[in-house]
Design a protein around this motif. Structure first.
Motif, short mmCIF file in Angstrom:
data_model
loop_
_atom_site.label_atom_id
_atom_site.label_comp_id
_atom_site.label_asym_id
_atom_site.label_seq_id
_atom_site.Cartn_x
_atom_site.Cartn_y
_atom_site.Cartn_z
N UNK A 173 35.27 -18.44 123.49
CA UNK A 173 33.83 -18.62 123.47
C UNK A 173 33.10 -17.45 122.81
N UNK A 174 33.53 -16.24 123.10
CA UNK A 174 32.90 -15.07 122.47
C UNK A 174 33.12 -15.10 120.96
N UNK A 175 34.33 -15.50 120.56
CA UNK A 175 34.62 -15.60 119.14
C UNK A 175 33.77 -16.67 118.47
N UNK A 176 33.52 -17.76 119.19
CA UNK A 176 32.70 -18.84 118.64
C UNK A 176 31.27 -18.33 118.38
N UNK A 177 30.70 -17.63 119.36
CA UNK A 177 29.34 -17.11 119.19
C UNK A 177 29.28 -16.12 118.03
N UNK A 178 30.32 -15.31 117.90
CA UNK A 178 30.37 -14.34 116.81
C UNK A 178 30.41 -15.05 115.46
N UNK A 179 31.20 -16.13 115.36
CA UNK A 179 31.28 -16.87 114.11
C UNK A 179 29.94 -17.53 113.77
N UNK A 180 29.27 -18.04 114.79
CA UNK A 180 27.97 -18.68 114.57
C UNK A 180 26.97 -17.66 114.02
N UNK A 181 26.94 -16.49 114.62
CA UNK A 181 26.00 -15.46 114.16
C UNK A 181 26.32 -15.02 112.74
N UNK A 182 27.60 -14.90 112.43
CA UNK A 182 28.00 -14.53 111.07
C UNK A 182 27.57 -15.60 110.07
N UNK A 183 27.68 -16.86 110.48
CA UNK A 183 27.28 -17.96 109.61
C UNK A 183 25.78 -17.91 109.33
N UNK A 184 25.00 -17.74 110.39
CA UNK A 184 23.54 -17.73 110.25
C UNK A 184 23.07 -16.53 109.45
N UNK A 185 23.74 -15.41 109.61
CA UNK A 185 23.31 -14.18 108.94
C UNK A 185 23.34 -14.30 107.43
N UNK A 186 24.14 -15.23 106.92
CA UNK A 186 24.26 -15.40 105.47
C UNK A 186 23.74 -16.77 105.03
N UNK A 187 22.76 -17.30 105.75
CA UNK A 187 22.22 -18.62 105.43
C UNK A 187 21.18 -18.49 104.31
N UNK A 188 21.62 -18.70 103.09
CA UNK A 188 20.74 -18.52 101.94
C UNK A 188 20.06 -19.82 101.52
N UNK A 189 20.55 -20.96 101.99
CA UNK A 189 20.02 -22.24 101.51
C UNK A 189 19.40 -23.09 102.62
N UNK A 190 19.30 -22.54 103.82
CA UNK A 190 18.61 -23.22 104.90
C UNK A 190 19.29 -24.45 105.45
N UNK A 191 20.62 -24.56 105.27
CA UNK A 191 21.33 -25.71 105.83
C UNK A 191 22.27 -25.31 106.97
N UNK A 192 22.61 -24.04 107.04
CA UNK A 192 23.60 -23.63 108.04
C UNK A 192 23.05 -23.71 109.46
N UNK A 193 21.77 -23.43 109.63
CA UNK A 193 21.24 -23.43 111.00
C UNK A 193 21.18 -24.83 111.60
N UNK A 194 21.42 -25.86 110.79
CA UNK A 194 21.49 -27.22 111.34
C UNK A 194 22.65 -27.37 112.32
N UNK A 195 23.60 -26.46 112.24
CA UNK A 195 24.74 -26.50 113.15
C UNK A 195 24.31 -26.31 114.59
N UNK A 196 23.11 -25.73 114.79
CA UNK A 196 22.62 -25.42 116.13
C UNK A 196 21.74 -26.51 116.72
N UNK A 197 21.40 -27.54 115.94
CA UNK A 197 20.44 -28.53 116.41
C UNK A 197 20.89 -29.22 117.70
N UNK A 198 22.16 -29.47 117.84
CA UNK A 198 22.66 -30.10 119.06
C UNK A 198 23.52 -29.16 119.89
N UNK A 199 23.21 -27.86 119.82
CA UNK A 199 24.07 -26.86 120.45
C UNK A 199 24.14 -27.00 121.97
N UNK A 200 23.13 -27.64 122.57
CA UNK A 200 23.17 -27.81 124.03
C UNK A 200 24.33 -28.71 124.45
N UNK A 201 24.93 -29.44 123.49
CA UNK A 201 26.06 -30.30 123.81
C UNK A 201 27.37 -29.52 123.88
N UNK A 202 27.41 -28.33 123.27
CA UNK A 202 28.67 -27.60 123.25
C UNK A 202 28.53 -26.12 123.64
#
Length: 483
Positions: A173-202
């Motif tokens: 779980x800690x690794x998952x959160x770390x990967x998510x933050x790394x993904x968002x930190x380099x979101x240059x095209x505004x599509x990566x944060x869509x991964x969080x839209x249903x985050x309450x499910x996981x």
């Protein structure tokens, strides 16, 4: 201890990615399970040889079908390496996809996700591959014209759904959160944060709060405005999913010293979701009633609050305000939901009287009269406001004219068709000349049946006027001759 459901991560059937229709519309999702099951049963009844021949025939004609055959025949233990190779190839690809071919690119990346869904059953491997898919966004968007949004839709709609199914069972779980933050930190095209839209499910509540806190901390340390915005957006998304109005307000105040109408409305929405109706209404009352950009959302939220708190008088008053702002069938139905469906005829009669007394013409009002069965009143309304009919409103007027013509109100229909035709010719809009020829044709059809021209030029006089003023527009008259 985090609760988990069935550890089995999706099979191809459980996560049924569609083979999308790319015929000028967005990918279609077929949710009719009964129809799908019936087609599957019938296909199975054809036998393996028939299906194999059909698939091989398709694979000889279409590249993606050929790739699908390769995937089906490939050893299961080679799936991860095969998909990683495809992701690497996508990052390296230099071909430019123009507007016409962008749908082919969307199909290609759609099939790549489908390959992950059908081939990978380990949660960590699957999640890693979907994260890797998101990381192809730079190369993909740099080399395509995605004006219609087909490619973006795959990243925003399909990838989050697949990721959620793996992320539920992701062990680290800690690794998952770390990967998510790394993904968002380099979101240059505004599509990566869509991964969080249903985050309450996981994600658990604690995990979402951790991401919100990290997003706030990163935003406050960030100097680049765009990256700062992305961090705040991640944190605010978590607050929305948590339905934590106080946290959302804290984040929005940290993001800006001034709270505008949009910020106030956003905060009210989250407070309303959390059940804090007083705070929600407080923020909505700070939004100016004439703020056109937030007016609709503001009123929608206020209506929910009034109804949930039993403020019937306020709800009725607001419903009337919304209806009078833009009359129409949708607005009428929404009004009746609040004040009672039994008042339909009363409301319609009252509004027709108001409309007829109005000094200005409105296509919305005319359409309301027609759709409520009062075409005669609409015809008189059009005739009374003939001078105000703006032929540039070619989105609404042709339908209105056709409806009045169908109901036998020919003088009113003539007024509208003439306004459309004159406007078109005065603007010299050559691309629309075929439509203009159609308008003139309808005028010719109606003319013999009009007895009283109501002091307006008859059809012959009108046509002479057109010839005198626009006789040199040969391309238009050629259309008329060919009609």
């Amino acid at each position: 201890m985090r609760e988990t459901g069935n550890a089995q991560v999706p099979s191809h059937n459980a996560f049924r990615f569609k083979l999308a229709h790319w015929s000028g519309v967005r990918p279609l999702v077929n949710d009719d399970d009964a129809m799908m099951d019936d087609r599957k049963t019938r296909l199975c009844g054809l036998g393996a040889d028939v299906l194999a021949d059909a698939i091989l025939d398709l694979s000889s004609q279409y590249e993606e079908a050929e790739k699908l055959v390769d995937r089906l025949l490939a050893p299961a233990d080679k799936a991860e390496s095969r998909i990683k190779s495809e992701l690497d190839a996508l990052k390296r690809e230099c071909r430019h996809y123009d507007w016409d071919s962008a749908r082919a690119l969307a199909t290609k990346i759609h099939m790549l996700l489908s390959d992950i869904a059908s081939s990978i059953h380990d949660a960590q491997t699957g999640a890693d591959l979907v994260l890797g898919f998101y990381e192809t966004d730079g190369s993909v968007f740099e080399h395509c014209d995605d004006s219609d949004g087909y490619v973006g839709d795959v990243y925003r709609n399909e990838a989050p759904e697949l990721f959620a199914r793996y992320a539920k069972e992701f062990p680290d779980r800690a690794g998952l959160l770390s990967r998510i933050k790394a993904l968002i930190s380099a979101d240059e095209y505004g599509v990566r944060d869509s991964i969080l839209d249903g985050a309450h499910e996981w994600l658990t509540s604690l995990e979402m709060r951790s991401l919100a806190a990290d997003g706030l901390a990163c935003a406050q340390m960030e100097n680049d405005n765009y990256r700062r915005f992305r961090w705040f957006h991640m944190a605010e998304t978590m607050a929305r999913l948590l339905k934590d109005g106080a946290l959302f307000e804290q984040l929005r105040r940290a993001a800006s010293d001034e709270l505008g109408a949009a910020a106030r409305t956003d905060m009210a929405e989250v407070y309303l979701a959390s059940g804090d109706l007083d705070r929600a209404l407080h923020h909505l009352e700070q939004v100016a009633p004439d703020d056109l950009f937030q007016q609709g959302r503001r009123d929608e939220l206020r209506m929910k609050i009034y109804q949930q708190t039993g403020r019937e008088v306020d709800a009725h008053a607001l419903a009337w305000t919304i209806f009078h702002r833009c009359r129409g069938m949708t607005a009428l139905e929404n009004l009746l939901k609040v004040i009672g469906a039994h008042r339909r005829e009363e409301v319609i009669a009252q509004e027709i009287e108001r409309i007829q007394a109005s000094p200005t013409f409105s296509t919305d009002d005319a359409d309301l009269m027609v759709q409520t069965g009062h075409a005669g009143e609409c015809a008189r309304y059009v005739e009374h406001h003939a001078a105000q009919i703006d032929g540039r409103n070619y989105y609404c007027l042709p339908t209105l004219a056709h409806t009045l013509q169908t109901h036998g109100h020919l003088p009113a229909a003539t007024i509208i068709y003439r306004a459309l035709l004159v406007s078109l010719l005065e603007r010299g809009y050559t691309k629309a000349y075929p439509h203009g020829a159609g308008y003139l044709h309808q005028l010719q059809i109606m003319a013999p049946n009009i007895v009283d021209w109501q002091k307006r030029p008859d059809h012959a006089a009108f046509c002479q006027h057109l010839r005198d003023k626009h006789g040199r527009k040969r391309s238009f008259w050629a259309q008329v001759q060919g009609a």
